[in-house]
Design a protein around this motif. Structure first.
Motif, PDB file in Angstrom:
ATOM      1  N   PRO A 150      -2.946  -4.858  11.587  1.00 45.88           N
ATOM      2  CA  PRO A 150      -4.698  -4.340  12.859  1.00 45.88           C
ATOM      3  C   PRO A 150      -5.531  -3.666  11.874  1.00 45.88           C
ATOM      4  CG  PRO A 150      -2.870  -2.630  13.387  1.00 45.88           C
ATOM      5  CD  PRO A 150      -1.854  -3.945  12.518  1.00 45.88           C
ATOM      6  N   THR A 151      -5.410  -2.777  10.846  1.00 42.28           N
ATOM      7  CA  THR A 151      -6.119  -2.233  10.146  1.00 42.28           C
ATOM      8  C   THR A 151      -6.800  -2.667   9.369  1.00 42.28           C
ATOM      9  OG1 THR A 151      -4.284   0.289  10.439  1.00 42.28           O
ATOM     10  CG2 THR A 151      -6.148  -0.120   8.018  1.00 42.28           C
ATOM     11  N   CYS A 152      -6.036  -3.915   8.409  1.00 43.97           N
ATOM     12  CA  CYS A 152      -6.596  -4.807   7.043  1.00 43.97           C
ATOM     13  C   CYS A 152      -6.981  -5.957   8.239  1.00 43.97           C
ATOM     14  CB  CYS A 152      -5.355  -4.569   5.675  1.00 43.97           C
ATOM     15  SG  CYS A 152      -4.588  -5.275   6.271  1.00 43.97           S
ATOM     16  N   HIS A 153      -6.517  -6.593   9.010  1.00 45.12           N
ATOM     17  CA  HIS A 153      -6.725  -7.833   9.829  1.00 45.12           C
ATOM     18  C   HIS A 153      -5.613  -8.774   9.046  1.00 45.12           C
ATOM     19  CE1 HIS A 153      -9.476  -5.896  12.679  1.00 45.12           C
ATOM     20  NE2 HIS A 153      -9.488  -5.537  11.226  1.00 45.12           N
ATOM     21  N   GLY A 154      -4.992  -8.328   7.750  1.00 40.87           N
ATOM     22  CA  GLY A 154      -3.694  -9.513   7.537  1.00 40.87           C
ATOM     23  C   GLY A 154      -4.389  -9.817   6.276  1.00 40.87           C
ATOM     24  N   GLY A 156      -3.716  -7.012   3.696  1.00 39.78           N
ATOM     25  CA  GLY A 156      -3.241  -7.371   2.875  1.00 39.78           C
ATOM     26  C   GLY A 156      -3.950  -5.317   1.753  1.00 39.78           C
ATOM     27  N   ARG A 157      -5.737  -5.445   2.284  1.00 43.87           N
ATOM     28  CA  ARG A 157      -5.531  -4.091   1.471  1.00 43.87           C
ATOM     29  C   ARG A 157      -7.300  -4.403   2.421  1.00 43.87           C
ATOM     30  NH1 ARG A 157      -6.943  -9.645  -0.295  1.00 43.87           N
ATOM     31  NH2 ARG A 157      -8.994 -10.851  -0.735  1.00 43.87           N
ATOM     32  N   THR A 158      -8.167  -3.349   2.280  1.00 44.48           N
ATOM     33  CA  THR A 158      -8.668  -2.538   2.951  1.00 44.48           C
ATOM     34  C   THR A 158     -10.271  -2.694   2.522  1.00 44.48           C
ATOM     35  OG1 THR A 158      -8.873  -0.156   2.455  1.00 44.48           O
ATOM     36  CG2 THR A 158      -7.524  -1.132   4.618  1.00 44.48           C
ATOM     37  N   HIS A 159     -11.823  -2.780   3.258  1.00 45.78           N
ATOM     38  CA  HIS A 159     -12.845  -2.537   2.379  1.00 45.78           C
ATOM     39  C   HIS A 159     -13.238  -1.490   2.963  1.00 45.78           C
ATOM     40  CE1 HIS A 159     -11.455  -6.661   1.220  1.00 45.78           C
ATOM     41  NE2 HIS A 159     -12.859  -7.332   0.457  1.00 45.78           N
ATOM     42  N   VAL A 160     -13.581  -0.608   2.428  1.00 50.21           N
ATOM     43  CA  VAL A 160     -14.582   0.608   2.749  1.00 50.21           C
ATOM     44  C   VAL A 160     -15.497   0.843   2.146  1.00 50.21           C
ATOM     45  CG1 VAL A 160     -14.067   3.016   3.048  1.00 50.21           C
ATOM     46  CG2 VAL A 160     -12.255   1.694   2.688  1.00 50.21           C
ATOM     47  N   VAL A 161     -16.627   0.553   3.083  1.00 50.81           N
ATOM     48  CA  VAL A 161     -18.272   1.233   2.543  1.00 50.81           C
ATOM     49  C   VAL A 161     -18.250   2.710   2.382  1.00 50.81           C
ATOM     50  CG1 VAL A 161     -20.759   0.327   3.703  1.00 50.81           C
ATOM     51  CG2 VAL A 161     -18.216  -1.135   4.009  1.00 50.81           C
ATOM     52  N   SER A 162     -18.817   3.286   0.811  1.00 52.54           N
ATOM     53  CA  SER A 162     -19.398   4.238   0.488  1.00 52.54           C
ATOM     54  C   SER A 162     -20.234   4.612   0.947  1.00 52.54           C
ATOM     55  CB  SER A 162     -17.881   4.942  -0.141  1.00 52.54           C
ATOM     56  OG  SER A 162     -18.266   4.241  -1.338  1.00 52.54           O
ATOM     57  N   GLU A 163     -20.824   5.546   1.382  1.00 48.42           N
ATOM     58  CA  GLU A 163     -22.168   6.253   1.046  1.00 48.42           C
ATOM     59  C   GLU A 163     -22.635   6.574  -0.535  1.00 48.42           C
ATOM     60  OE1 GLU A 163     -24.663  10.956   1.836  1.00 48.42           O
ATOM     61  OE2 GLU A 163     -22.521  10.222   2.735  1.00 48.42           O
ATOM     62  N   ARG A 164     -20.960   7.254  -1.262  1.00 52.24           N
ATOM     63  CA  ARG A 164     -21.448   6.905  -3.016  1.00 52.24           C
ATOM     64  C   ARG A 164     -22.021   5.709  -4.412  1.00 52.24           C
ATOM     65  NH1 ARG A 164     -18.351   5.960  -6.809  1.00 52.24           N
ATOM     66  NH2 ARG A 164     -16.706   4.968  -5.300  1.00 52.24           N
ATOM     67  N   LEU A 165     -21.199   4.820  -2.886  1.00 49.46           N
ATOM     68  CA  LEU A 165     -22.096   3.346  -3.755  1.00 49.46           C
ATOM     69  C   LEU A 165     -23.548   3.139  -2.684  1.00 49.46           C
ATOM     70  CD1 LEU A 165     -18.269   1.504  -3.761  1.00 49.46           C
ATOM     71  CD2 LEU A 165     -19.990   2.381  -6.109  1.00 49.46           C
ATOM     72  N   MET A 166     -23.208   3.270  -1.463  1.00 52.56           N
ATOM     73  CA  MET A 166     -24.936   3.406  -0.997  1.00 52.56           C
ATOM     74  C   MET A 166     -25.918   3.673  -1.015  1.00 52.56           C
ATOM     75  SD  MET A 166     -23.325   1.391   2.594  1.00 52.56           S
ATOM     76  CE  MET A 166     -22.875   2.676   3.563  1.00 52.56           C
ATOM     77  N   CYS A 275      -4.297  -1.435   1.007  1.00 52.24           N
ATOM     78  CA  CYS A 275      -3.909  -0.785   3.158  1.00 52.24           C
ATOM     79  C   CYS A 275      -3.102   0.151   3.606  1.00 52.24           C
ATOM     80  CB  CYS A 275      -3.613  -2.242   3.619  1.00 52.24           C
ATOM     81  SG  CYS A 275      -3.471  -2.237   5.502  1.00 52.24           S
ATOM     82  N   PRO A 276      -2.725   1.001   3.829  1.00 49.43           N
ATOM     83  CA  PRO A 276      -2.495   2.029   4.003  1.00 49.43           C
ATOM     84  C   PRO A 276      -1.593   1.753   4.693  1.00 49.43           C
ATOM     85  CG  PRO A 276      -4.128   2.714   4.923  1.00 49.43           C
ATOM     86  CD  PRO A 276      -4.807   0.999   4.381  1.00 49.43           C
ATOM     87  N   CYS A 278       0.273  -1.570   6.418  1.00 54.92           N
ATOM     88  CA  CYS A 278       0.655  -2.863   5.722  1.00 54.92           C
ATOM     89  C   CYS A 278       0.855  -2.183   4.074  1.00 54.92           C
ATOM     90  CB  CYS A 278       0.184  -3.730   6.160  1.00 54.92           C
ATOM     91  SG  CYS A 278      -0.935  -4.539   5.252  1.00 54.92           S
ATOM     92  N   ASP A 279       1.016  -1.360   3.366  1.00 57.36           N
ATOM     93  CA  ASP A 279       1.182  -1.614   2.298  1.00 57.36           C
ATOM     94  C   ASP A 279       1.103  -2.305   1.347  1.00 57.36           C
ATOM     95  OD1 ASP A 279       1.603   0.312  -0.630  1.00 57.36           O
ATOM     96  OD2 ASP A 279       4.567  -0.235   0.708  1.00 57.36           O
ATOM     97  N   GLY A 280      -0.219  -3.133   1.342  1.00 54.91           N
ATOM     98  CA  GLY A 280      -0.676  -4.630   0.888  1.00 54.91           C
ATOM     99  C   GLY A 280      -0.043  -5.900   1.261  1.00 54.91           C
ATOM    100  N   THR A 281       0.639  -5.532   2.887  1.00 59.45           N
ATOM    101  CA  THR A 281       1.680  -6.828   3.167  1.00 59.45           C
ATOM    102  C   THR A 281       1.367  -7.721   3.519  1.00 59.45           C
ATOM    103  OG1 THR A 281       2.957  -5.824   4.799  1.00 59.45           O
ATOM    104  CG2 THR A 281       3.520  -5.816   2.264  1.00 59.45           C
ATOM    105  N   GLY A 282      -0.155  -7.243   4.557  1.00 60.01           N
ATOM    106  CA  GLY A 282      -0.845  -7.875   5.523  1.00 60.01           C
ATOM    107  C   GLY A 282      -0.364  -8.122   6.731  1.00 60.01           C
ATOM    108  N   LEU A 283       1.189  -7.147   7.083  1.00 68.07           N
ATOM    109  CA  LEU A 283       1.301  -7.461   8.213  1.00 68.07           C
ATOM    110  C   LEU A 283       1.830  -6.417   9.536  1.00 68.07           C
ATOM    111  CD1 LEU A 283       4.734  -9.782   7.195  1.00 68.07           C
ATOM    112  CD2 LEU A 283       3.076 -10.765   8.828  1.00 68.07           C
ATOM    113  N   LYS A 284       2.033  -6.679  10.312  1.00 68.12           N
ATOM    114  CA  LYS A 284       2.490  -5.712  11.478  1.00 68.12           C
ATOM    115  C   LYS A 284       3.920  -5.277  10.920  1.00 68.12           C
ATOM    116  CE  LYS A 284      -0.349  -7.289  15.322  1.00 68.12           C
ATOM    117  NZ  LYS A 284      -0.009  -7.350  17.129  1.00 68.12           N
ATOM    118  N   PRO A 285       3.615  -3.475  11.079  1.00 63.75           N
ATOM    119  CA  PRO A 285       5.242  -3.264  11.062  1.00 63.75           C
ATOM    120  C   PRO A 285       6.543  -3.461  11.757  1.00 63.75           C
ATOM    121  CG  PRO A 285       3.610  -1.168  11.822  1.00 63.75           C
ATOM    122  CD  PRO A 285       2.653  -2.399  12.329  1.00 63.75           C
TER     123      PRO A 285
END
Length: 847
Positions: A150-154, A156-166, A275-276, A278-285
């Motif tokens: 549910p966090t990375c939608h499968g 395996g990695r997350t995309h965080v839009v950060s203020e530092r980059l924007m 992704c914290p 699923c640890d990068g697997t993209g799967l539910k626990p």
């Protein structure tokens, strides 16, 4: 429509009156139950015979046996133009496809092995206590709603839009462009005015704005619409403006934009990490809690295929399994487990036999080499257990090192021994020599081909002097003397390369010479050249990211490298980049995605042709400009087919088909445009000319003549100027790209990168291509290519051989040096290279 075939009880497939594409009313008898090779130079008509005639007729007969409604849903090859085919068994085709799936595709999805593994986990996995219901197999897939984390939608990695980059410079105000993530138009006017209307201070430095204001501007998911009074003295009236936060702009671009350049720009403002949840697997626990043989599905998918087969072996070999219903928390000893494990292991064994035991099921498809992708497709098709059928294969050895072709031939031999017929369109003479029968088509290409030059046992071709294949299948014992390798003009030194299976690799690449990078499939060749090297040189030259193929005219590759997903790979140390002021990367990706892109538009010669027509007296009298002669412009094109030349005919309960446009009859243009002629020919007539014909017709048009001359030089004289890009093979597309570059001035100091340029080429065409590459080097450029064709490797000045195996067994330099030095060493490349090297090299003039 072909007549109903008469029953045939002999051992031949008999073709009578084939007229597909350039086939000239061909009659040929081809034996069944053997290996038959179809040969001939590119464009001779061999694929038209094997695929568009024989396989197409077999498919037509099969589809006639199924319901019309179902038939309408299937992708069908058009029925062939042939009088009669008898003795034809059911057929299975395996044609080449460029590319290896999308971003979510893996080895497991390409081979369907992941489906079996998910079913094994679902029905025979060991469930933890507390999970009373077994999960459905979809729950073990990151590509489904029930299985995706549910966090990375499968992903395996997350995309965080950060203020530092924007907001890279918080000392700027919004009016001065502090929020770099906003598109340019919004930066300058729209968002500034909308924020003013909402009551925000756009002139205060960003760092001095209240945090709640900064967070709302950057991250809010609200999209308020406000009445805006522009603060500009340009006469605009009041308008309603909708606000979009910077993060919303970034994520919308990443998920919805079709432009690679826009997506790359959006990625500049995103921090990507595992992704914290699923640890990068993209799967539910829940899915990760189920195990088989002590491993969850992610861990099993990460095993090399050879090791995974061993994990499955104990279960597959059980002789006293339990009924499935008796197993509650664990079903690893059930009869279902035995059945699934045995089937999965058998399918994996085919891949291991083809030399792919080092791959993992979770290996992303885009990271596969062309040779790996080719063998995966072959293995998936050939593990069917069918017998009594005709397998029609399109260059099964394409993109394979000669050492990789050996296990492939053993698989084909097993298929033949099982009672099948193997028809292969092939350019590899080593494969052709192993055939039982050869059908040589030609003698030339295009209008100069389409005849059966020879059909019979392979040895009989030795006596056919008109065959373009004969001198390569039966080479003369005495070889022409080879020239000595060129001396490097300098060196490009890369240290500490780390990407895929290249681990802390150091490599020295000579400059000003022809360099061939060799090695078995998966050894790291494409990673080194088309990803690492291309990325480093691209960044050094400040080149933009590679773009998608352009379907608009004039098109052309420019100086950007091929779209290979390459990203910059940091090397610990790089020296020698100053030798280049230009990068050209030529690959086999299509020159366009629609029929509107063609040879004439891509090379740019169509611009010159349209100007010629616009300069005729008739065009000037009517006020026609060059745009009038484009089939993409409404004023000149046929209004019925919109410039495509054909229309789609929908048939009730039958598959739709294409027919020539009833208005323009395939000419693409309206009647008024076709009234303008140049030397008696309309613009549609010119598009219908072959390169050979057009080279004479347009000889007095310098811009077009130069393009046509280079197309002839690379052996493409048989192609029509208006031949749609969708009809071109990968080898033809690559040569068109190369010809487009060759027509430019050779100013030197250019790095040319080519990825397996001889794929799909007859040996005669390989010789033409090799001469062009040598000319590029003689003009002062550096040419580096990934190559399996040993005749080209032997003609190189320097060889870098990677290996010794594929995957984790590769990624190291086995040998580096001139061809004679590499051939005298050990390894797979040395063994095959030594076979093609004849007399000692002669010294170059002045050397």
């Amino acid at each position: 429509m072909p007549r109903s075939p008469r029953p045939s009880h002999d051992a031949y497939v008999r073709v009578r009156g084939a007229r597909v594409h350039n086939l000239r009313d061909v009659d040929v008898d081809i034996p069944r139950d053997g290996l038959v090779a179809f040969t001939g130079i590119s464009g001779s008509g061999k694929s038209s015979l094997a695929f568009a005639t024989i396989y197409a007729e077999a498919q037509r007969r099969y589809f006639e046996s199924i319901a019309p409604y179902v038939r309408r849903l299937l992708n069908q090859i058009p029925a062939p133009q042939v009088k009669e085919i008898t003795g034809l068994p059911p057929a299975v085709a395996l044609q080449q496809r460029r590319g290896a799936g999308g971003a979510r595709s893996t080895v497991g999805t390409l081979t369907t092995l992941s489906n079996l593994l998910r079913l094994l986990m679902s029905r025979a996995g060991t469930y933890p206590r507390g999970m009373t219901d077994r999960l459905d197999s979809d729950a073990f897939s990151p590509n489904t709603a029930v299985g995706a984390c549910p966090t990375c939608h499968g992903l395996g990695r997350t995309h965080v839009v950060s203020e530092r980059l924007m907001v890279p410079d918080p000392n700027l105000s919004i009016r001065d462009g502090a929020v770099a993530a906003w598109p340019g138009a919004w930066q300058g006017v729209n968002l500034r005015d909308i924020l003013v209307a909402l009551g925000y201070d756009v002139d205060r430095p960003w760092r001095r704005l209240p945090k709640r204001d900064r967070d709302w501007i950057l991250y809010t998911e609200e999209q308020p619409v406000v009445e805006v009074h522009p603060q500009r003295d340009r006469g605009e009236g009041i308008y309603n403006g909708r606000f979009w936060s910077a993060a919303s702009h970034v994520m919308h671009t990443l998920t919805n934009s079709k432009s690679p350049k826009m997506r790359e720009r959006a990625l500049r403002f995103v921090e990507v990490g595992p992704c914290p949840t699923c640890d990068g697997t993209g799967l539910k626990p829940e899915a990760l809690a189920v195990t088989f043989a002590g491993r969850n599905i992610s861990e099993l998918s990460a095993l090399p295929l050879a090791e995974l087969a061993e994990v499955l072996r104990p279960t597959a070999a059980l002789t006293d399994p339990e009924p499935a219903w008796e197993s509650s928390l664990s079903g690893e000893r059930s009869d279902v487990a035995v059945t699934l494990a045995a089937d999965l292991r058998d399918r994996i064994t085919v891949l291991v036999d083809l030399g792919l035991g080092y791959l993992q099921l979770n290996r992303p498809a885009p990271t596969l080499s062309p040779g790996e992708a080719q063998r995966l497709r072959i293995a998936t098709q050939l593990r069917s257990g069918l017998f009594g059928v005709v397998y029609v294969l399109d260059e099964p050895s394409a993109s394979l090192h000669p050492a990789d072709a050996e296990p492939l031939m053993r698989v084909l031999d097993r298929l033949r021994a099982a009672g099948n017929s193997i028809f292969v369109v092939e350019h590899d003479m080593d494969v052709v020599r192993r055939a039982d029968w050869i059908v040589d088509v030609g003698p030339g290409a295009g209008e100069g081909g389409g005849h059966i030059v020879y059909s019979g046992p392979v040895a009989g071709l030795r006596d056919v002097e008109g065959s373009a294949t004969r001198p390569y299948l039966f080479p003369a014992r005495r070889r022409a003397p080879r020239r000595a390798p060129r001396e490097p003009a300098g060196w490009l030194r890369l240290r500490g390369i780390d990407r895929h299976n290249l681990r802390n690799l150091d490599v020295d690449l000579p400059l000003g010479v022809l360099t061939a990078v060799t090695g078995v499939s998966g050894s790291g060749k494409s990673t080194l050249m088309t990803q690492v090297l291309a990325g480093i040189v691209r960044d050094h030259l400040g080149l933009p990211a590679p773009a998608e193929p352009d379907d608009e005219e004039p098109g052309g590759p420019g100086a950007a490298p091929a779209r290979d997903g390459a990203t910059t790979t940091a090397a610990a140390d790089v020296h020698g980049l100053d030798a280049f002021d230009r990068l050209v990367s030529v690959d086999q990706k299509p020159i366009g995605r629609t029929p509107r892109s063609n040879l004439a538009t891509y090379t740019g010669l169509f611009d010159a042709v349209r100007k010629v027509f616009a300069n005729t007296d008739g065009a000037r009298e009517r006020g026609y400009d060059p745009g009038r002669f484009s089939f993409n412009v409404a004023s000149g094109r046929c209004p019925t087919c919109q410039g495509e030349g054909f229309v789609t005919v929908e048939l009730i309960f039958l598959p739709g088909t294409y027919a020539p446009c009833p208005t323009c009859h395939g000419a693409r243009y309206n009647a008024e445009t076709l009234e303008i002629t140049y030397r008696g020919a309309t613009i549609a007539d010119v598009l219908g000319m072959t390169v050979d014909t057009a080279a004479t017709f347009l000889a007095d048009v310098p811009a077009a003549a130069r393009s046509l001359r280079t197309l002839l030089d690379v052996g493409l004289g048989y192609l029509r100027l208006g031949q749609p890009a969708t009809e071109l093979s990968g080898g033809e597309a690559q040569r068109i790209k190369l010809a487009t570059e060759l027509q430019r001035a050779h100013r030197g100091h250019t790095l040319y990168l080519l990825d397996e340029p001889t794929t799909g080429l007859h040996p005669a065409d390989v010789e033409l291509l090799t001469r062009q590459l040598q000319d590029l080097v003689d003009a002062g450029n550096s040419v580096m290519l990934v190559e399996h064709e040993m005749s080209v490797v032997a003609a190189a000045d320097w060889i870098v051989d990677l290996g010794p195996g594929g995957g984790d067994a590769g990624g190291r330099i086995v040998a580096a040096g001139p061809p004679d030095q590499v051939a005298s060493g050990n390894g797979d490349t040395a063994r095959y290279l030594a076979r093609v090297l004849g007399s000692p090299p002669r010294r170059r003039a002045g050397a």
